[in-house]
Design an enzyme around this catalytic site. Structure first.
Site, short mmCIF file in Angstrom:
data_model
loop_
_atom_site.label_atom_id
_atom_site.label_comp_id
_atom_site.label_asym_id
_atom_site.label_seq_id
_atom_site.Cartn_x
_atom_site.Cartn_y
_atom_site.Cartn_z
N SER A 131 -4.12 0.11 0.53
CA SER A 131 -3.12 -0.97 0.54
C SER A 131 -2.59 -1.21 1.94
O SER A 131 -2.53 -0.31 2.77
CB SER A 131 -1.97 -0.54 -0.38
OG SER A 131 -0.80 -1.29 -0.11
N TYR A 156 4.89 5.02 -2.59
CA TYR A 156 3.63 4.33 -2.96
C TYR A 156 2.73 4.22 -1.72
O TYR A 156 1.60 4.68 -1.73
CB TYR A 156 3.92 2.93 -3.52
CG TYR A 156 2.69 2.06 -3.52
CD1 TYR A 156 2.51 1.07 -2.55
CD2 TYR A 156 1.67 2.26 -4.44
CE1 TYR A 156 1.36 0.30 -2.51
CE2 TYR A 156 0.51 1.49 -4.41
CZ TYR A 156 0.38 0.51 -3.44
OH TYR A 156 -0.77 -0.24 -3.39
N LYS A 160 -0.97 6.24 -0.46
CA LYS A 160 -2.20 5.59 0.01
C LYS A 160 -2.59 6.13 1.39
O LYS A 160 -3.77 6.32 1.69
CB LYS A 160 -2.01 4.07 0.06
CG LYS A 160 -1.85 3.42 -1.31
CD LYS A 160 -3.07 3.64 -2.20
CE LYS A 160 -2.93 2.97 -3.55
NZ LYS A 160 -4.10 3.20 -4.43
C1 WQD Z 1 6.43 -9.17 -2.15
C2 WQD Z 1 7.64 -9.76 -1.43
C3 WQD Z 1 9.67 -8.57 -1.87
C4 WQD Z 1 10.04 -9.57 -6.06
C5 WQD Z 1 2.82 -4.73 -2.83
C6 WQD Z 1 2.32 -4.21 -4.15
C7 WQD Z 1 0.85 -4.32 -4.11
C8 WQD Z 1 0.28 -3.71 -2.87
C9 WQD Z 1 0.98 -4.18 -1.63
C10 WQD Z 1 -2.04 -3.43 -3.21
C11 WQD Z 1 8.55 -8.66 -0.88
C12 WQD Z 1 9.75 -10.00 -2.39
C13 WQD Z 1 9.57 -9.45 -4.77
C14 WQD Z 1 11.21 -10.32 -6.33
C15 WQD Z 1 11.38 -10.83 -3.99
N1 WQD Z 1 -1.05 -4.14 -2.71
N2 WQD Z 1 10.24 -10.08 -3.76
N3 WQD Z 1 11.83 -10.92 -5.27
O1 WQD Z 1 6.41 -5.16 -2.15
O2 WQD Z 1 4.54 -6.31 -0.88
O3 WQD Z 1 4.17 -4.54 -2.70
O4 WQD Z 1 2.27 -3.92 -1.79
O5 WQD Z 1 -2.00 -2.47 -3.85
O6 WQD Z 1 0.52 -5.72 -4.15
O7 WQD Z 1 2.76 -2.92 -4.32
O8 WQD Z 1 4.81 -6.83 -3.28
O9 WQD Z 1 5.24 -8.65 -4.88
O10 WQD Z 1 6.71 -6.57 -4.93
O11 WQD Z 1 6.92 -8.20 -3.04
O12 WQD Z 1 11.98 -11.37 -3.05
O13 WQD Z 1 11.69 -10.45 -7.48
O14 WQD Z 1 8.41 -10.47 -2.38
O15 WQD Z 1 10.92 -8.21 -1.26
O16 WQD Z 1 9.06 -9.11 0.35
P1 WQD Z 1 5.05 -5.72 -2.14
P2 WQD Z 1 5.93 -7.57 -4.14
#
Ligand code: WQD
Length: 343
Positions: A131, A156, A160
């Protein structure tokens, strides 16, 4: 005489990325597929959807990879295993912050057991689902595979980082591995018949957006005062089917012995950084739905911005992302509507 068809083991095959990758395997290769899933974050219903879309069947086993005895008992009699694609892991940043030991146990024990099995059975090809969270808050963007890994911002991401190191030390010679660093997989199969299916309240942005659009969830933007162009966090959203396609290319890359080292790493992102507010605007445009959202405090464990330099994957794997942000949002919305129609 027809060569005996070889088998690919897909762990987490009932899950979001695993199910889309099985569809890609069944529709573009002759491999037999055996999926392993304990349904901790998926349902067996995914298997029926995969078979219908791919118009092909496959085997599935239901057990926990953390149970070494069961893993050996269930897998030892599978013949002609050409490779393993290992998706099975917990993947929520916020959940890992509140329950770190659940993540260290599950994500690392399952990997260790599977690597032990692969080495014992002399399985040559192993693809590890990593990731972009391994980069932490990188000093320079976009990140390349050579970018220095900063401190992981969540357990998490840390699992990784550790997983990649385990593989590097274990797979010195016997095992050829490709490490794929996904950025943010989103969207759903273009058929609208399979997609992300969170069993509980989702943590990821896009399923929360599509649920908010049908009134099943509320949307909070976690912070709009970051040092980014519009103050919200930046990510590299990539269509789940582009991720699936990359796995088949990585498998063939190993089977055809094109890898130049034992554990090559590839970034799987589009190379475009997109902010949370921009993602919301894209969804509103393609769905015609106005999203009501509130601005909340930053979420613990989040990195401010991360997006990929994907040159290496393009060149080495001859991989090319096909879907843009609007396509991703449109496919996610189509899948939510399928769910709403009870299909
Ligand atoms: C994305 C952005 C939140 C929810 C991912 C996953 C997974 C991994 C990479 C592979 C962030 C913002 C979220 C909400 C928001 N890839 N957000 N309101 O945190 O990048 O994690 O890491 O395994 O895809 O674990 O993904 O979708 O949770 O958040 O503002 O209700 O959206 O703060 O900036 P994230 P996410």
């Amino acid at each position: 005489m027809k060569e005996t068809t070889q088998t690919i083991i897909v762990t987490g095959g009932a899950g979001y990325i695993g199910s889309h990758t099985i569809i890609e395997l069944l529709t573009t290769t002759d491999f037999n597929v055996v999926s392993i899933d304990n349904f901790s974050n998926s349902t067996p219903a995914s298997y029926d959807r995969i078979k219908k879309i791919a118009n092909r069947s496959f085997e599935s086993l239901n057990f926990d990879l953390c149970n070494e005895a069961e893993l050996n008992g269930q897998l030892s009699n599978i013949k002609n295993i050409a490779g393993i694609i290992h998706f099975a892991a917990y993947k929520s940043v916020p959940e890992s912050m509140t329950n770190p030991l659940l993540y260290y146990h599950n994500n690392l024990t399952s990997l260790n057991n599977l690597l032990k099995f692969a080495l014992k059975q002399n399985i040559k090809n192993f693809i590890f689902s990593s990731s972009c969270s391994v980069y932490g808050n990188a000093d320079k963007l976009p990140v390349t595979e050579e970018t220095e890994l900063k401190k992981a911002e969540s357990p998490y991401g840390h699992t990784k980082q550790i997983g990649e190191d385990i593989i590097r030390f274990v797979c010195r010679s016997e095992l050829n591995t490709v490490i794929l660093r996904y950025f943010n997989p989103v969207g759903a199969h273009t058929s609208g018949q399979i997609g992300e299916f969170p069993l509980n309240r989702p943590n990821n942005l896009v399923p929360i957006i599509t649920q908010a659009a049908v009134g099943k969830n509320s949307l909070t933007v976690f912070g709009d005062k970051f040092d980014t162009r519009d103050g919200s966090c930046i990510r590299d959203y990539i269509h789940v089917s582009d991720i699936a396609n990359a796995h088949v290319k990585a498998l063939n890359y190993l089977i055809d012995k094109k890898n130049k080292s034992n554990t090559p790493v590839f970034n799987l992102g589009t190379g475009d950084g997109v902010s949370v507010l921009e993602a919301i605007k894209s969804f509103e445009k393609v769905s015609g739905k106005k999203l009501n959202y509130t601005i909340g405090p930053p979420r613990e464990g989040d990195v401010v911005a991360v997006y990929a330099d994907n040159t290496l994957a393009r060149n080495e794997l001859s991989w090319q992302p096909k879907f843009g942000l609007d396509d991703m949002m449109a496919s996610a919305w189509k899948w939510q509507q399928t769910l709403e129609a009870g299909n």
